[in-house]
Design a protein around this motif. Structure first.
Motif, PDB file in Angstrom:
ATOM      1  N   LEU A   1      50.462  41.196  33.794  1.00  0.00           N
ATOM      2  CA  LEU A   1      49.321  40.855  33.641  1.00  0.00           C
ATOM      3  C   LEU A   1      48.391  41.800  33.940  1.00  0.00           C
ATOM      4  O   LEU A   1      48.739  42.964  34.658  1.00  0.00           O
ATOM      5  CB  LEU A   1      49.160  39.824  34.944  1.00  0.00           C
ATOM      6  CG  LEU A   1      49.698  38.305  34.868  1.00  0.00           C
ATOM      7  CD1 LEU A   1      49.136  37.385  36.137  1.00  0.00           C
ATOM      8  CD2 LEU A   1      49.120  37.707  33.584  1.00  0.00           C
ATOM      9  N   ALA A   2      47.092  41.508  33.180  1.00  0.00           N
ATOM     10  CA  ALA A   2      46.096  42.769  33.422  1.00  0.00           C
ATOM     11  C   ALA A   2      44.886  41.861  33.187  1.00  0.00           C
ATOM     12  O   ALA A   2      44.640  41.283  32.059  1.00  0.00           O
ATOM     13  CB  ALA A   2      46.016  43.894  32.554  1.00  0.00           C
ATOM     14  N   MET A   3      43.908  41.733  34.118  1.00  0.00           N
ATOM     15  CA  MET A   3      42.862  41.073  34.053  1.00  0.00           C
ATOM     16  C   MET A   3      41.373  41.582  34.598  1.00  0.00           C
ATOM     17  O   MET A   3      41.683  42.033  35.563  1.00  0.00           O
ATOM     18  CB  MET A   3      42.877  39.493  34.283  1.00  0.00           C
ATOM     19  CG  MET A   3      43.158  39.340  35.837  1.00  0.00           C
ATOM     20  SD  MET A   3      43.412  37.705  36.240  1.00  0.00           S
ATOM     21  CE  MET A   3      44.909  37.171  35.173  1.00  0.00           C
ATOM     22  N   MET A   4      40.342  41.062  34.142  1.00  0.00           N
ATOM     23  CA  MET A   4      39.321  41.665  34.685  1.00  0.00           C
ATOM     24  C   MET A   4      38.719  40.355  36.198  1.00  0.00           C
ATOM     25  O   MET A   4      38.797  39.382  35.662  1.00  0.00           O
ATOM     26  CB  MET A   4      37.868  41.540  33.946  1.00  0.00           C
ATOM     27  CG  MET A   4      38.045  42.692  32.761  1.00  0.00           C
ATOM     28  SD  MET A   4      37.972  44.273  33.318  1.00  0.00           S
ATOM     29  CE  MET A   4      36.247  44.233  33.580  1.00  0.00           C
ATOM     30  N   LYS A   5      38.596  41.097  37.348  1.00  0.00           N
ATOM     31  CA  LYS A   5      38.296  40.262  38.382  1.00  0.00           C
ATOM     32  C   LYS A   5      37.214  41.033  39.279  1.00  0.00           C
ATOM     33  O   LYS A   5      36.883  42.198  38.877  1.00  0.00           O
ATOM     34  CB  LYS A   5      39.396  39.816  39.142  1.00  0.00           C
ATOM     35  CG  LYS A   5      40.363  38.893  38.391  1.00  0.00           C
ATOM     36  CD  LYS A   5      41.574  38.595  39.228  1.00  0.00           C
ATOM     37  CE  LYS A   5      41.460  37.448  40.437  1.00  0.00           C
ATOM     38  NZ  LYS A   5      41.011  36.180  39.686  1.00  0.00           N
ATOM     39  N   TYR A   6      36.762  40.407  40.091  1.00  0.00           N
ATOM     40  CA  TYR A   6      35.575  40.853  41.107  1.00  0.00           C
ATOM     41  C   TYR A   6      36.382  41.665  42.047  1.00  0.00           C
ATOM     42  O   TYR A   6      37.050  41.289  42.852  1.00  0.00           O
ATOM     43  CB  TYR A   6      34.931  39.914  41.547  1.00  0.00           C
ATOM     44  CG  TYR A   6      33.485  40.207  42.249  1.00  0.00           C
ATOM     45  CD1 TYR A   6      32.390  40.952  41.733  1.00  0.00           C
ATOM     46  CD2 TYR A   6      33.849  40.462  43.720  1.00  0.00           C
ATOM     47  CE1 TYR A   6      31.612  41.261  42.447  1.00  0.00           C
ATOM     48  CE2 TYR A   6      32.745  40.696  44.588  1.00  0.00           C
ATOM     49  CZ  TYR A   6      31.440  41.275  43.999  1.00  0.00           C
ATOM     50  OH  TYR A   6      30.616  41.576  44.546  1.00  0.00           O
ATOM     51  N   ASP A   7      35.885  42.803  42.481  1.00  0.00           N
ATOM     52  CA  ASP A   7      36.221  43.866  43.373  1.00  0.00           C
ATOM     53  C   ASP A   7      35.152  43.993  44.309  1.00  0.00           C
ATOM     54  O   ASP A   7      34.397  44.519  44.120  1.00  0.00           O
ATOM     55  CB  ASP A   7      36.686  45.225  42.777  1.00  0.00           C
ATOM     56  CG  ASP A   7      37.238  46.089  43.934  1.00  0.00           C
ATOM     57  OD1 ASP A   7      37.196  45.809  45.141  1.00  0.00           O
ATOM     58  OD2 ASP A   7      37.943  47.011  43.499  1.00  0.00           O
ATOM     59  N   PRO A   8      35.328  43.200  45.682  1.00  0.00           N
ATOM     60  CA  PRO A   8      34.026  43.226  46.426  1.00  0.00           C
ATOM     61  C   PRO A   8      33.780  44.525  47.228  1.00  0.00           C
ATOM     62  O   PRO A   8      32.865  44.788  47.621  1.00  0.00           O
ATOM     63  CB  PRO A   8      34.356  42.161  47.636  1.00  0.00           C
ATOM     64  CG  PRO A   8      35.812  42.166  47.440  1.00  0.00           C
ATOM     65  CD  PRO A   8      36.416  42.443  45.878  1.00  0.00           C
TER      66      PRO A   8
ATOM     67  N   VAL B   1      36.211  44.919  37.851  1.00  0.00           N
ATOM     68  CA  VAL B   1      37.135  45.785  37.354  1.00  0.00           C
ATOM     69  C   VAL B   1      38.286  45.368  36.897  1.00  0.00           C
ATOM     70  O   VAL B   1      38.883  44.005  37.230  1.00  0.00           O
ATOM     71  CB  VAL B   1      37.468  46.964  38.455  1.00  0.00           C
ATOM     72  CG1 VAL B   1      35.815  47.530  38.932  1.00  0.00           C
ATOM     73  CG2 VAL B   1      37.968  46.225  39.659  1.00  0.00           C
ATOM     74  N   LEU B   2      38.957  46.101  36.136  1.00  0.00           N
ATOM     75  CA  LEU B   2      40.435  45.709  35.748  1.00  0.00           C
ATOM     76  C   LEU B   2      41.422  45.751  36.800  1.00  0.00           C
ATOM     77  O   LEU B   2      41.558  46.727  37.486  1.00  0.00           O
ATOM     78  CB  LEU B   2      40.914  46.566  34.667  1.00  0.00           C
ATOM     79  CG  LEU B   2      42.249  46.333  33.808  1.00  0.00           C
ATOM     80  CD1 LEU B   2      42.259  44.981  33.093  1.00  0.00           C
ATOM     81  CD2 LEU B   2      42.600  47.501  32.921  1.00  0.00           C
ATOM     82  N   PHE B   3      42.294  44.650  36.793  1.00  0.00           N
ATOM     83  CA  PHE B   3      43.384  44.459  37.754  1.00  0.00           C
ATOM     84  C   PHE B   3      44.534  44.476  37.050  1.00  0.00           C
ATOM     85  O   PHE B   3      44.695  43.663  36.119  1.00  0.00           O
ATOM     86  CB  PHE B   3      43.091  43.256  38.529  1.00  0.00           C
ATOM     87  CG  PHE B   3      42.218  43.238  39.704  1.00  0.00           C
ATOM     88  CD1 PHE B   3      42.858  43.734  41.131  1.00  0.00           C
ATOM     89  CD2 PHE B   3      40.755  43.314  39.666  1.00  0.00           C
ATOM     90  CE1 PHE B   3      41.647  43.572  42.335  1.00  0.00           C
ATOM     91  CE2 PHE B   3      39.867  43.423  40.510  1.00  0.00           C
ATOM     92  CZ  PHE B   3      40.253  43.600  41.810  1.00  0.00           C
ATOM     93  N   THR B   4      45.629  45.257  37.440  1.00  0.00           N
ATOM     94  CA  THR B   4      47.010  45.462  36.760  1.00  0.00           C
ATOM     95  C   THR B   4      48.048  45.039  37.819  1.00  0.00           C
ATOM     96  O   THR B   4      47.934  44.988  38.957  1.00  0.00           O
ATOM     97  CB  THR B   4      47.247  46.926  36.222  1.00  0.00           C
ATOM     98  OG1 THR B   4      46.967  47.693  37.462  1.00  0.00           O
ATOM     99  CG2 THR B   4      46.059  47.176  35.012  1.00  0.00           C
ATOM    100  N   GLU B   5      49.110  44.464  37.288  1.00  0.00           N
ATOM    101  CA  GLU B   5      50.099  43.987  37.821  1.00  0.00           C
ATOM    102  C   GLU B   5      50.732  45.039  38.635  1.00  0.00           C
ATOM    103  O   GLU B   5      51.013  46.096  37.998  1.00  0.00           O
ATOM    104  CB  GLU B   5      50.985  43.297  37.004  1.00  0.00           C
ATOM    105  CG  GLU B   5      52.252  42.571  37.819  1.00  0.00           C
ATOM    106  CD  GLU B   5      53.151  41.769  36.728  1.00  0.00           C
ATOM    107  OE1 GLU B   5      54.344  41.687  37.134  1.00  0.00           O
ATOM    108  OE2 GLU B   5      52.514  40.951  36.056  1.00  0.00           O
TER     109      GLU B   5
END
Length: 56
Positions: free
Chosen positions: A35-42, A48-52
């Motif tokens: 998985l790799a998806m754009m999610k919110y980084d507080p 930003v991009l989050f990777t597994e």
């Protein structure tokens, strides 16, 4: 006794590529691709991009 079967879904950790140390945990199918998806980084207050990564 029958051998144990593996679970169909596995738990994975999504780590921020902004190197803030922030992460989400989610599940995916065992045979699926990583998985790799754009999610919110507080921490940086933006998407930003989050990777597994493996859960330790």
């Amino acid at each position: 006794m029958a051998p144990k079967s593996k679970q169909r879904r596995i738990l994975v950790r999504l780590v921020s590529t902004a190197l803030t140390g922030f992460f989400y945990t989610t599940t995916r199918t065992r045979i699926g691709e990583k998985l790799a998806m754009m999610k919110y980084d507080p921490v940086v207050k933006r998407h930003v991009l989050f990777t597994e990564a493996k859960i330790k």
